[in-house]
Scaffold this motif. Structure first.
Motif, PDB file in Angstrom:
ATOM      1  N   ARG A  27       0.843  -1.192   0.000  1.00  7.74           N
ATOM      2  CA  ARG A  27       0.000   0.000   0.000  1.00  7.74           C
ATOM      3  C   ARG A  27       0.879   1.244   0.000  1.00  7.74           C
ATOM      4  N   PRO A  28       0.395   2.362  -0.573  1.00 11.14           N
ATOM      5  CA  PRO A  28       1.171   3.603  -0.549  1.00 11.14           C
ATOM      6  C   PRO A  28       1.458   4.047   0.884  1.00 11.14           C
ATOM      7  N   GLN A  29       2.698   4.346   1.161  1.00  9.63           N
ATOM      8  CA  GLN A  29       3.096   4.728   2.511  1.00  9.63           C
ATOM      9  C   GLN A  29       2.945   6.221   2.767  1.00  9.63           C
ATOM     10  N   ASP A  30       2.463   6.976   1.766  1.00  8.53           N
ATOM     11  CA  ASP A  30       2.332   8.419   1.947  1.00  8.53           C
ATOM     12  C   ASP A  30       0.895   8.895   1.755  1.00  8.53           C
ATOM     13  N   TRP A  31      -0.068   7.977   1.820  1.00  7.70           N
ATOM     14  CA  TRP A  31      -1.476   8.348   1.678  1.00  7.70           C
ATOM     15  C   TRP A  31      -2.062   8.769   3.022  1.00  7.70           C
ATOM     16  N   TYR A  32      -3.040   9.656   2.950  1.00  4.96           N
ATOM     17  CA  TYR A  32      -3.786  10.066   4.140  1.00  4.96           C
ATOM     18  C   TYR A  32      -4.765   8.956   4.541  1.00  4.96           C
ATOM     19  N   SER A 134     -10.084  -0.100  22.536  1.00  2.01           N
ATOM     20  CA  SER A 134     -10.183   0.594  21.254  1.00  2.01           C
ATOM     21  C   SER A 134      -8.820   1.159  20.864  1.00  2.01           C
ATOM     22  N   ARG A 135      -8.648   1.409  19.571  1.00  2.00           N
ATOM     23  CA  ARG A 135      -7.404   2.009  19.103  1.00  2.00           C
ATOM     24  C   ARG A 135      -7.671   2.752  17.799  1.00  2.00           C
ATOM     25  N   PHE A 136      -6.848   3.748  17.530  1.00  2.00           N
ATOM     26  CA  PHE A 136      -6.979   4.455  16.266  1.00  2.00           C
ATOM     27  C   PHE A 136      -5.602   4.757  15.693  1.00  2.00           C
ATOM     28  N   GLN A 137      -5.588   4.925  14.382  1.00  2.00           N
ATOM     29  CA  GLN A 137      -4.396   5.309  13.638  1.00  2.00           C
ATOM     30  C   GLN A 137      -4.791   6.403  12.662  1.00  2.00           C
ATOM     31  N   ALA A 138      -3.873   7.293  12.371  1.00  2.00           N
ATOM     32  CA  ALA A 138      -4.140   8.345  11.394  1.00  2.00           C
ATOM     33  C   ALA A 138      -2.832   8.807  10.778  1.00  2.00           C
ATOM     34  N   ARG A 139      -2.908   9.172   9.514  1.00  2.00           N
ATOM     35  CA  ARG A 139      -1.787   9.821   8.843  1.00  2.00           C
ATOM     36  C   ARG A 139      -2.349  11.053   8.152  1.00  2.00           C
ATOM     37  N   GLY A 140      -1.873  12.225   8.549  1.00  2.00           N
ATOM     38  CA  GLY A 140      -2.415  13.454   7.997  1.00  2.00           C
ATOM     39  C   GLY A 140      -1.466  14.618   8.199  1.00  2.00           C
ATOM     40  N   ARG A 141      -1.984  15.811   7.941  1.00  2.00           N
ATOM     41  CA  ARG A 141      -1.157  17.012   8.029  1.00  2.00           C
ATOM     42  C   ARG A 141      -1.489  17.773   9.311  1.00  2.00           C
ATOM     43  N   LEU A 142      -0.466  18.071  10.088  1.00  2.00           N
ATOM     44  CA  LEU A 142      -0.639  18.792  11.345  1.00  2.00           C
ATOM     45  C   LEU A 142      -0.977  20.249  11.047  1.00  2.00           C
ATOM     46  N   VAL A 143      -2.152  20.697  11.509  1.00  2.00           N
ATOM     47  CA  VAL A 143      -2.589  22.064  11.201  1.00  2.00           C
ATOM     48  C   VAL A 143      -2.856  22.895  12.453  1.00  2.00           C
ATOM     49  N   GLY A 144      -2.757  22.298  13.637  1.00  2.00           N
ATOM     50  CA  GLY A 144      -3.000  23.072  14.842  1.00  2.00           C
ATOM     51  C   GLY A 144      -2.503  22.371  16.090  1.00  2.00           C
ATOM     52  N   VAL A 145      -1.974  23.155  17.042  1.00  2.00           N
ATOM     53  CA  VAL A 145      -1.540  22.637  18.339  1.00  2.00           C
ATOM     54  C   VAL A 145      -1.945  23.646  19.406  1.00  2.00           C
ATOM     55  N   ASP A 146      -2.664  23.186  20.428  1.00  2.00           N
ATOM     56  CA  ASP A 146      -3.077  24.033  21.549  1.00  2.00           C
ATOM     57  C   ASP A 146      -2.538  23.394  22.825  1.00  2.00           C
ATOM     58  N   PRO A 158      -8.143  14.117   0.633  1.00  2.00           N
ATOM     59  CA  PRO A 158      -8.410  13.058  -0.351  1.00  2.00           C
ATOM     60  C   PRO A 158      -7.118  12.525  -0.961  1.00  2.00           C
ATOM     61  N   ASN A 159      -7.124  11.233  -1.268  1.00  2.00           N
ATOM     62  CA  ASN A 159      -6.016  10.589  -1.961  1.00  2.00           C
ATOM     63  C   ASN A 159      -6.345  10.445  -3.445  1.00  2.00           C
ATOM     64  N   PRO A 160      -5.352  10.261  -4.296  1.00  2.00           N
ATOM     65  CA  PRO A 160      -5.633  10.046  -5.719  1.00  2.00           C
ATOM     66  C   PRO A 160      -6.548   8.839  -5.925  1.00  2.00           C
ATOM     67  N   GLN A 161      -7.637   9.018  -6.654  1.00  2.00           N
ATOM     68  CA  GLN A 161      -8.595   7.962  -6.972  1.00  2.00           C
ATOM     69  C   GLN A 161      -9.331   7.436  -5.743  1.00  2.00           C
ATOM     70  N   GLY A 162      -9.276   8.148  -4.625  1.00  2.00           N
ATOM     71  CA  GLY A 162      -9.989   7.720  -3.424  1.00  2.00           C
ATOM     72  C   GLY A 162     -11.424   8.213  -3.436  1.00  2.00           C
ATOM     73  N   VAL A 163     -12.260   7.657  -2.534  1.00  2.00           N
ATOM     74  CA  VAL A 163     -13.668   8.053  -2.482  1.00  2.00           C
ATOM     75  C   VAL A 163     -13.882   9.326  -1.671  1.00  2.00           C
ATOM     76  N   LEU A 164     -12.918   9.699  -0.841  1.00  2.00           N
ATOM     77  CA  LEU A 164     -13.048  10.925  -0.060  1.00  2.00           C
ATOM     78  C   LEU A 164     -12.935  12.126  -0.995  1.00  2.00           C
ATOM     79  N   LEU A 212       3.972  12.829   3.039  1.00  2.00           N
ATOM     80  CA  LEU A 212       2.636  12.687   2.476  1.00  2.00           C
ATOM     81  C   LEU A 212       2.712  12.881   0.967  1.00  2.00           C
ATOM     82  N   TRP A 213       1.766  12.289   0.254  1.00  2.00           N
ATOM     83  CA  TRP A 213       1.863  12.255  -1.204  1.00  2.00           C
ATOM     84  C   TRP A 213       1.842  13.642  -1.839  1.00  2.00           C
TER      85      TRP A 213
END
Length: 215
Positions: A27-32, A134-146, A158-164, A212-213
């Protein structure tokens, strides 16, 4: 192609509704992505026809929905996007009714960092003999820290050709030490953590810098 197709499957039975035909290494290692895993009992709930009260026999047939019964969270709705729903055979639901399953969601939170089950699409489920936290995982862009509120915000795009089709943001909680060690805003991050059932807070336990891609 579904976003869920490119997430790693846990060991054991192949998740229904998630097309893991390829291994994690392919799988792509740089997808959201963002994924929340919950254990519970698969149940079917009967609802009255739309526009009618409980017990009404008029205005059409009763509706039914599937839910995940979690001891701490109660009923968690399984709201499958059409692309996922069409890939799950009806017999799969019947076979797993009343059994413990691992359900996967694309989580959503409000601005205070509280998980919103009614706005979190289900990605699939698989049979599991036991129950784990429960557990969660995410890969995304950091846009805020408080740091004062102990929260961070990550954007899932959205990723290329993704449904999002549109990006969304997750507000997550974390300890001050983790927040102080985060990379600069705009960086790609991989996160792991857990959902606190009583408060519905999604708490980050691990964070690391990743590409990220669309960098």
């Amino acid at each position: 192609m579904l976003e869920a197709e490119l997430l790693p499957a846990s060991s054991g039975e192949k998740p229904l509704g998630e097309g893991f035909s390829e291994g994690e290494e392919s799988r792509p290692q740089d997808w959201y992505f963002a994924r929340l895993e919950l254990w519970g009992t698969l149940e079917r709930k009967i609802l009255p026809p739309k526009g009618k009260g409980e017990g009404s026999q008029e205005g059409g047939r009763p509706r039914w929905v599937y839910v995940l019964r979690d001891p701490a969270l109660g009923e968690v709705p399984l709201r499958f996007p059409r692309e996922v729903w069409e890939r799950i055979p009806f017999w799969a639901f019947q076979r797993h009714l009343g059994r413990t399953v691992l359900a996967r969601f694309s989580p959503r939170t409000n601005a205070q960092g509280l998980w919103s089950p009614w706005h979190s699409p289900a990605l699939g489920f698989s049979r599991r003999p036991g129950v784990e936290p429960s557990r969660f995982q995410a890969r995304g862009r950091l846009v805020g820290v408080d740091r004062e509120e102990g929260r961070l915000v990550v954007e899932i795009r959205p990723n290329p050709q993704g449904v999002l089709k549109e990006p969304f943001r997750l507000t997550l909680h974390a300890a001050l030490a983790l927040l102080e060690g985060l990379p600069s805003l705009g960086s790609g991050v991989y996160l792991e953590g857990e959902l606190r059932p009583k408060s519905r807070r999604m708490v980050v336990r691990k964070a690391e810098l990743v590409p990220l891609w669309d960098d």
